[in-house]
Enzyme design. Structure first.
Site, mmCIF file in Angstrom:
data_model
loop_
_atom_site.group_PDB
_atom_site.id
_atom_site.type_symbol
_atom_site.label_atom_id
_atom_site.label_comp_id
_atom_site.label_asym_id
_atom_site.label_seq_id
_atom_site.Cartn_x
_atom_site.Cartn_y
_atom_site.Cartn_z
ATOM 1 N N HIS A 281 0.868 -1.197 0.000
ATOM 2 C CA HIS A 281 0.000 0.000 0.000
ATOM 3 C C HIS A 281 0.895 1.234 0.000
ATOM 4 O O HIS A 281 1.451 1.602 1.028
ATOM 5 C CB HIS A 281 -0.911 0.026 1.225
ATOM 6 C CG HIS A 281 -1.913 1.139 1.198
ATOM 7 N ND1 HIS A 281 -3.260 0.918 1.160
ATOM 8 C CD2 HIS A 281 -1.769 2.476 1.175
ATOM 9 C CE1 HIS A 281 -3.899 2.081 1.132
ATOM 10 N NE2 HIS A 281 -3.007 3.050 1.143
ATOM 11 N N HIS B 50 1.632 5.380 -1.681
ATOM 12 C CA HIS B 50 1.306 6.567 -2.472
ATOM 13 C C HIS B 50 2.603 7.163 -3.027
ATOM 14 O O HIS B 50 3.530 7.451 -2.263
ATOM 15 C CB HIS B 50 0.595 7.602 -1.603
ATOM 16 C CG HIS B 50 -0.715 7.125 -1.058
ATOM 17 N ND1 HIS B 50 -1.906 7.298 -1.724
ATOM 18 C CD2 HIS B 50 -1.018 6.473 0.096
ATOM 19 C CE1 HIS B 50 -2.894 6.775 -1.012
ATOM 20 N NE2 HIS B 50 -2.372 6.260 0.099
ATOM 21 N N LEU B 51 2.641 7.361 -4.350
ATOM 22 C CA LEU B 51 3.841 7.893 -4.996
ATOM 23 C C LEU B 51 3.643 9.274 -5.615
ATOM 24 O O LEU B 51 4.615 9.906 -6.011
ATOM 25 C CB LEU B 51 4.316 6.926 -6.092
ATOM 26 C CG LEU B 51 4.987 5.645 -5.607
ATOM 27 C CD1 LEU B 51 5.248 4.718 -6.794
ATOM 28 C CD2 LEU B 51 6.281 5.957 -4.878
ATOM 29 N N ASN C 243 -4.995 7.294 -6.483
ATOM 30 C CA ASN C 243 -5.715 8.537 -6.186
ATOM 31 C C ASN C 243 -4.916 9.774 -6.593
ATOM 32 O O ASN C 243 -4.590 10.636 -5.791
ATOM 33 C CB ASN C 243 -6.133 8.614 -4.719
ATOM 34 C CG ASN C 243 -4.968 8.542 -3.751
ATOM 35 O OD1 ASN C 243 -3.935 7.943 -4.038
ATOM 36 N ND2 ASN C 243 -5.122 9.165 -2.590
ATOM 37 N N LYS D 279 -9.088 -0.227 -6.207
ATOM 38 C CA LYS D 279 -9.164 0.426 -4.905
ATOM 39 C C LYS D 279 -10.526 1.077 -4.693
ATOM 40 O O LYS D 279 -10.999 1.857 -5.524
ATOM 41 C CB LYS D 279 -8.066 1.486 -4.783
ATOM 42 C CG LYS D 279 -8.028 2.222 -3.436
ATOM 43 C CD LYS D 279 -7.745 1.257 -2.290
ATOM 44 C CE LYS D 279 -7.813 1.965 -0.942
ATOM 45 N NZ LYS D 279 -6.575 2.682 -0.615
ATOM 46 N N HIS E 81 -10.491 1.086 1.545
ATOM 47 C CA HIS E 81 -10.282 2.078 2.599
ATOM 48 C C HIS E 81 -11.491 1.973 3.519
ATOM 49 O O HIS E 81 -12.591 2.427 3.183
ATOM 50 C CB HIS E 81 -10.144 3.488 2.031
ATOM 51 C CG HIS E 81 -9.891 4.529 3.074
ATOM 52 N ND1 HIS E 81 -8.693 5.181 3.189
ATOM 53 C CD2 HIS E 81 -10.682 5.019 4.068
ATOM 54 C CE1 HIS E 81 -8.753 6.031 4.219
ATOM 55 N NE2 HIS E 81 -9.961 5.944 4.752
ATOM 56 N N HIS F 215 -4.730 -0.732 5.656
ATOM 57 C CA HIS F 215 -4.249 0.035 6.813
ATOM 58 C C HIS F 215 -5.197 -0.041 8.008
ATOM 59 O O HIS F 215 -5.714 0.971 8.493
ATOM 60 C CB HIS F 215 -3.962 1.490 6.445
ATOM 61 C CG HIS F 215 -4.990 2.164 5.569
ATOM 62 N ND1 HIS F 215 -6.331 2.203 5.873
ATOM 63 C CD2 HIS F 215 -4.857 2.846 4.409
ATOM 64 C CE1 HIS F 215 -6.974 2.868 4.929
ATOM 65 N NE2 HIS F 215 -6.095 3.274 4.033
ATOM 66 N N ASP G 229 1.318 2.608 3.609
ATOM 67 C CA ASP G 229 0.453 3.778 3.394
ATOM 68 C C ASP G 229 1.269 5.055 3.466
ATOM 69 O O ASP G 229 0.766 6.116 3.870
ATOM 70 C CB ASP G 229 -0.701 3.816 4.397
ATOM 71 C CG ASP G 229 -1.793 4.817 4.006
ATOM 72 O OD1 ASP G 229 -1.872 5.167 2.813
ATOM 73 O OD2 ASP G 229 -2.550 5.258 4.888
ATOM 74 N N HIS H 117 3.302 14.581 1.508
ATOM 75 C CA HIS H 117 2.685 15.896 1.353
ATOM 76 C C HIS H 117 3.746 16.948 1.642
ATOM 77 O O HIS H 117 4.552 16.786 2.573
ATOM 78 C CB HIS H 117 1.529 16.099 2.338
ATOM 79 C CG HIS H 117 0.346 15.219 2.101
ATOM 80 N ND1 HIS H 117 -0.557 15.446 1.088
ATOM 81 C CD2 HIS H 117 -0.103 14.114 2.753
ATOM 82 C CE1 HIS H 117 -1.513 14.523 1.135
ATOM 83 N NE2 HIS H 117 -1.255 13.706 2.134
#
Length: 349
Positions: A19, A21-22, A47, A105, A142, A180, A253, A257
Site C-alpha cells: 500500500h 502513495h507515490l 488517487n 481500490k 479504505h 491500513h 500507506d 505531502h
C-alpha cells in the site's frame, strides 16, 4: 525480548509494500528512490488528480513510475484502478488482461486525500464487483464510513458492520484487502472471517497511538486517515502483525505531502514513512520481542495473497542509531518524514 538479546542485524527476503502513495511528476521522482531502496515491489495507489480509473491511464502512470526509477533499480510497480460508481465490467476485464494491474481500490467518496471521485453507493458497482470476483482481482478497501454523524475514531468499526459484512456476503469469493487497519475490531474481523481476505498494517499504527498527535502540542505530521487510535487498538495490531497469521502483511500507506500542506489551517492526512519504513517495522517487531516474525509479515504473506512469487535477494537491517533528516526534497518544495530530526535505532544496510 530485552535490548541485550536483540541481534546486531537481521537479514530477510526482500520485502514488498502492499500500500503506497507515490504521487506524480517531480514529486514522484523525489520519493520513489526511498521505496525502491528497500522494497522489491509496491501496490501503487491510484488517487491522483485526475484518478487512475482506466487501464490506459494505469499504463501511462506505470510508465512514468518506471521512468523515475534510479538507474539499475529492478523495483516493480504493481498498478491499481480507482473504483467509481461508473466503473464498467469491461474495464475490469481489460485490467486483468493487462497483466500489470493487480487490484482495484475502493475509496468511499470523501474518505481521504483525493477521494472525491470515490464510490457513493456500492450497489452502483455491482457489475464491476461481479467481474472482479469472476476474475479473482482483489478489491482494496479504505475501510471507513464518511457519515459526519459517526465519530472519526469509530468510523472503521462502523464500516465493518455497514459495508464490509454486506459486501463480503454478496461477493463471498471476491478477494478483499482491508487496508491500513487501525482497530482491534478490524484485526479480529480479519482473523475470524471466512474466505479470501487480508489486511495491511502500517508501521506508524504499530508504533504509535493517538496521544502522539498531541504530544507537546498539535503534531500534524502524525495526522493520517484512518487516524491513530487508542493504545488498546495499537496493541491489537501488534498482536495481529506478529501472530504469524498470513492474512496480515506489510503496507506502509506512506503518503507524501509538502510541509506547507501538512502545517496548514486545514492540513492534509498522511504520514511519510517510505524513507525509513523497514527501520520502523523492525523497531515495532523488536519491541514486541518478535523479530523472528518480521520476514513472514514483510516478505511472504503479501505475495501469497496476491499469487505472486517471493522476491529474489535480501535486505539487511542493522541495529544502528542514526538521525532522520528534518526534511527531504519533494519536487520543488520539501516534506518532513515522520519522526523528522529524531533518532531511530535501526538502519537498512
Amino acid at each position: 525480548m530485552s535490548n541485550f538479546e536483540l541481534p546486531d542485524s537481521l537479514t530477510i527476503t526482500r520485502p514488498d509494500d502492499w500500500h503506497l502513495h507515490l504521487r506524480d511528476g517531480a514529486a514522484l521522482a523525489s520519493v520513489l528512490p526511498h521505496t525502491a531502496r528497500q522494497f522489491g515491489r509496491a501496490i501503487v495507489m491510484p488517487n491522483l488528480k485526475p484518478p487512475v480509473t482506466t487501464t490506459e491511464a494505469a499504463a501511462a502512470y506505470r510508465a512514468r513510475v518506471k521512468a523515475a526509477l534510479p538507474a539499475g533499480s529492478d523495483f516493480e510497480p504493481l498498478m491499481t484502478l480507482y473504483l467509481t460508481d461508473n466503473t464498467p465490467a469491461d474495464e475490469i476485464r481489460r485490467a486483468v488482461d493487462s497483466g500489470f494491474i493487480h487490484a482495484v481500490k475502493l475509496y468511499p467518496a470523501g474518505a481521504t486525500t483525493n477521494s472525491d471521485a470515490g464510490v457513493t453507493d456500492l450497489a452502483r458497482c455491482a457489475k464491476a464487483l461481479e467481474a472482479m470476483q469472476d476474475l479473482d482481482l482483489p478489491l482494496l478497501v479504505h475501510g471507513e464510513v464518511t457519515d459526519p454523524d459517526v465519530d472519526v475514531f469509530d468510523r472503521e468499526a462502523v464500516f465493518i458492520e455497514r459495508v464490509m459484512r454486506p459486501l463480503r456476503r454478496d461477493f463471498p469469493a471476491l478477494p478483499v484487502v482491508f487496508e491500513h487497519i487501525t482497530t482491534k475490531d478490524a484485526a479480529q474481523y480479519v482473523a475470524e472471517a471466512d474466505g479470501p481476505i487480508g489486511a495491511t498494517i502500517t508501521a506508524h499504527h504499530l508504533l504509535y497511538n493517538r496521544n502522539e498527535i498531541f504530544r507537546g502540542g498539535i503534531r500534524p505530521h502524525y495526522y493520517c486517515l484512518p487516524i491513530l487510535k487508542r493504545e488498546e487498538h495499537r496493541l491489537a495490531l501488534v498482536t495481529a502483525a506478529t501472530s504469524g497469521d498470513e492474512r496480515f502483511f506489510l503496507g506502509t500507506d506512506s503518503a507524501p505531502h509538502a510541509i506547507g500542506a501538512k502545517e496548514a489551517s486545514c492540513g492534509c492526512a498522511g504520514c511519510y514513512t517510505a524513507l525509513h519504513a523497514m527501520e520502523m517495522y523492525a523497531e515495532a517487531f523488536a519491541r514486541a520481542g518478535a523479530l523472528d516474525k518480521l520476514e513472514a509479515f514483510a516478505s511472504f504473506n503479501g505475495p501469497a495473497f496476491y499469487g505472486l512469487p517471493r522476491n529474489e535477494g535480501t535486505v539487511t537491517i542493522k541495529r544502528e542509531s542514526w538521525t532522520l533528516p528534518a526534511t527531504v526534497p519533494f519536487g520543488d518544495t520539501a516534506l518532513a518524514p515522520l519522526n523528522a530530526g529524531e533518532e531511530i535505532g535501526w538502519k537498512v544496510a
